[in-house]
Design a protein around this motif. Structure first.
Motif, PDB file in Angstrom:
ATOM      1  N   UNK A 196      19.872  11.589 -10.707  1.00 49.23           N
ATOM      2  CA  UNK A 196      19.293  12.862 -11.145  1.00 49.23           C
ATOM      3  C   UNK A 196      17.797  12.901 -10.844  1.00 49.23           C
ATOM      4  N   UNK A 197      17.109  11.803 -11.115  1.00 48.42           N
ATOM      5  CA  UNK A 197      15.667  11.733 -10.861  1.00 48.42           C
ATOM      6  C   UNK A 197      15.370  11.842  -9.369  1.00 48.42           C
ATOM      7  N   UNK A 198      16.082  11.083  -8.555  1.00 49.49           N
ATOM      8  CA  UNK A 198      15.778  11.054  -7.124  1.00 49.49           C
ATOM      9  C   UNK A 198      16.057  12.409  -6.470  1.00 49.49           C
ATOM     10  N   UNK A 250      11.655   9.730  -3.307  1.00 51.79           N
ATOM     11  CA  UNK A 250      10.595  10.000  -4.280  1.00 51.79           C
ATOM     12  C   UNK A 250       9.563   8.874  -4.247  1.00 51.79           C
ATOM     13  N   UNK A 251       8.389   9.200  -4.738  1.00 54.41           N
ATOM     14  CA  UNK A 251       7.315   8.222  -4.875  1.00 54.41           C
ATOM     15  C   UNK A 251       7.428   7.521  -6.232  1.00 54.41           C
ATOM     16  N   UNK A 252       6.697   6.437  -6.374  1.00 52.31           N
ATOM     17  CA  UNK A 252       6.679   5.702  -7.640  1.00 52.31           C
ATOM     18  C   UNK A 252       6.188   6.602  -8.776  1.00 52.31           C
ATOM     19  N   UNK A 253       5.181   7.421  -8.499  1.00 51.83           N
ATOM     20  CA  UNK A 253       4.643   8.316  -9.534  1.00 51.83           C
ATOM     21  C   UNK A 253       5.707   9.289 -10.033  1.00 51.83           C
ATOM     22  N   UNK A 254       6.553   9.767  -9.147  1.00 48.42           N
ATOM     23  CA  UNK A 254       7.628  10.682  -9.539  1.00 48.42           C
ATOM     24  C   UNK A 254       8.617   9.980 -10.458  1.00 48.42           C
ATOM     25  N   UNK A 255       8.964   8.745 -10.116  1.00 44.67           N
ATOM     26  CA  UNK A 255       9.881   7.978 -10.959  1.00 44.67           C
ATOM     27  C   UNK A 255       9.272   7.735 -12.335  1.00 44.67           C
ATOM     28  N   UNK A 256       8.015   7.308 -12.372  1.00 42.27           N
ATOM     29  CA  UNK A 256       7.372   7.023 -13.658  1.00 42.27           C
ATOM     30  C   UNK A 256       7.243   8.290 -14.503  1.00 42.27           C
ATOM     31  N   UNK A 257       6.925   9.410 -13.870  1.00 42.06           N
ATOM     32  CA  UNK A 257       6.832  10.684 -14.593  1.00 42.06           C
ATOM     33  C   UNK A 257       8.188  11.070 -15.179  1.00 42.06           C
ATOM     34  N   UNK A 258       9.234  10.940 -14.380  1.00 33.88           N
ATOM     35  CA  UNK A 258      10.582  11.300 -14.845  1.00 33.88           C
ATOM     36  C   UNK A 258      11.032  10.415 -16.002  1.00 33.88           C
ATOM     37  N   UNK A 259      10.563   9.178 -16.019  1.00 33.79           N
ATOM     38  CA  UNK A 259      10.925   8.255 -17.095  1.00 33.79           C
ATOM     39  C   UNK A 259      10.006   8.400 -18.309  1.00 33.79           C
ATOM     40  N   UNK A 260       9.000   9.277 -18.194  1.00 35.63           N
ATOM     41  CA  UNK A 260       8.087   9.519 -19.307  1.00 35.63           C
ATOM     42  C   UNK A 260       6.983   8.492 -19.445  1.00 35.63           C
ATOM     43  N   UNK A 261       6.649   7.799 -18.351  1.00 31.47           N
ATOM     44  CA  UNK A 261       5.657   6.726 -18.427  1.00 31.47           C
ATOM     45  C   UNK A 261       4.523   6.874 -17.416  1.00 31.47           C
ATOM     46  N   UNK A 262       4.238   8.093 -17.005  1.00 29.86           N
ATOM     47  CA  UNK A 262       3.188   8.278 -16.002  1.00 29.86           C
ATOM     48  C   UNK A 262       1.810   7.868 -16.514  1.00 29.86           C
ATOM     49  N   UNK A 263       1.582   7.951 -17.815  1.00 25.91           N
ATOM     50  CA  UNK A 263       0.281   7.559 -18.366  1.00 25.91           C
ATOM     51  C   UNK A 263       0.194   6.071 -18.687  1.00 25.91           C
ATOM     52  N   UNK A 285       0.804  -1.223   0.000  1.00 28.35           N
ATOM     53  CA  UNK A 285       0.000   0.000   0.000  1.00 28.35           C
ATOM     54  C   UNK A 285       0.837   1.272   0.000  1.00 28.35           C
ATOM     55  N   UNK A 286       2.149   1.124   0.012  1.00 30.53           N
ATOM     56  CA  UNK A 286       3.016   2.292  -0.075  1.00 30.53           C
ATOM     57  C   UNK A 286       4.361   1.840  -0.627  1.00 30.53           C
ATOM     58  N   UNK A 287       5.013   2.747  -1.335  1.00 31.65           N
ATOM     59  CA  UNK A 287       6.268   2.438  -2.005  1.00 31.65           C
ATOM     60  C   UNK A 287       7.052   3.727  -2.163  1.00 31.65           C
ATOM     61  N   UNK A 288       8.346   3.667  -1.896  1.00 31.45           N
ATOM     62  CA  UNK A 288       9.191   4.834  -2.135  1.00 31.45           C
ATOM     63  C   UNK A 288      10.562   4.381  -2.617  1.00 31.45           C
ATOM     64  N   UNK A 289      11.249   5.305  -3.268  1.00 30.04           N
ATOM     65  CA  UNK A 289      12.621   5.102  -3.728  1.00 30.04           C
ATOM     66  C   UNK A 289      13.473   6.150  -3.029  1.00 30.04           C
ATOM     67  N   UNK A 290      14.655   5.743  -2.600  1.00 33.97           N
ATOM     68  CA  UNK A 290      15.489   6.649  -1.823  1.00 33.97           C
ATOM     69  C   UNK A 290      16.956   6.413  -2.167  1.00 33.97           C
TER      70      UNK A 290
END
Length: 159
Positions: free
Chosen positions: A147-149, A87-100, A64-69
């Motif tokens: 860079x993303x984190x 960062x959250x998973x959504x931040x990682x996916x957005x930075x990689x261009x795959x949020x959608x 129910x929760x996930x983070x990258x550090x």
């Protein structure tokens, strides 16, 4: 241990055994934390570590929760500086261009911070996102991940 605490521990162990198939070959190893209580009931948590990179997860009935550090450590003559970014998973996916396209998304349904986009299995969704989208920055230490984190929450300490 009471039955509810046993349930969350069992659910986390099941999620970890599935995530190990992806994260262990990338050099991550899982460390379980103690079962904790919150206003929403008990939860089990832990993190995958590889050097100073960490992927944290928590679980009640499902993850129910996930983070990258990542922690950047600088040793000076008289001190050690630690700069930690999360960062959250959504931040990682957005930075990689795959949020959608990612299958694991953020939700406002407390206590869940993440759900599968299709309402299905969250671990399957995470495994998909890791293999298909995040492997290029997580499968081995990578400047792109650093860079993303650095976009995330920052904490700093000197010892």
């Amino acid at each position: 241990m009471n039955p509810r605490r046993e349930t969350v521990a069992t659910k986390l162990a099941a999620a970890v055994s599935r995530l190990d198939t992806v994260l262990s070959p990338w050099g991550f190893s899982f460390v379980a934390d103690e079962i904790q209580s919150s206003h929403c009931g008990p939860f089990a948590s832990g993190h995958y570590d590889r050097d100073t990179t960490r992927i944290g997860i928590s679980c009640r009935d499902a993850i129910d929760n996930l983070y990258y550090e990542h922690t950047f450590v600088t040793r000076n003559a008289c001190s050690t500086e630690s700069e930690r970014f999360t960062i959250a998973h959504a931040t990682l996916m957005d930075a990689l261009g795959h949020s959608d396209e990612c299958r694991l998304i953020t939700t406002d349904d407390i206590p869940d911070a993440i759900v599968a986009r299709d309402g299905g299995d969250r671990v399957d969704a995470l495994i998909h996102d890791l293999n298909v989208f995040a492997s290029r920055v997580l499968s081995e230490p990578c400047d792109d991940f650093y860079t993303i984190v650095r976009r995330g929450h920052r904490s700093y300490s000197v010892a």
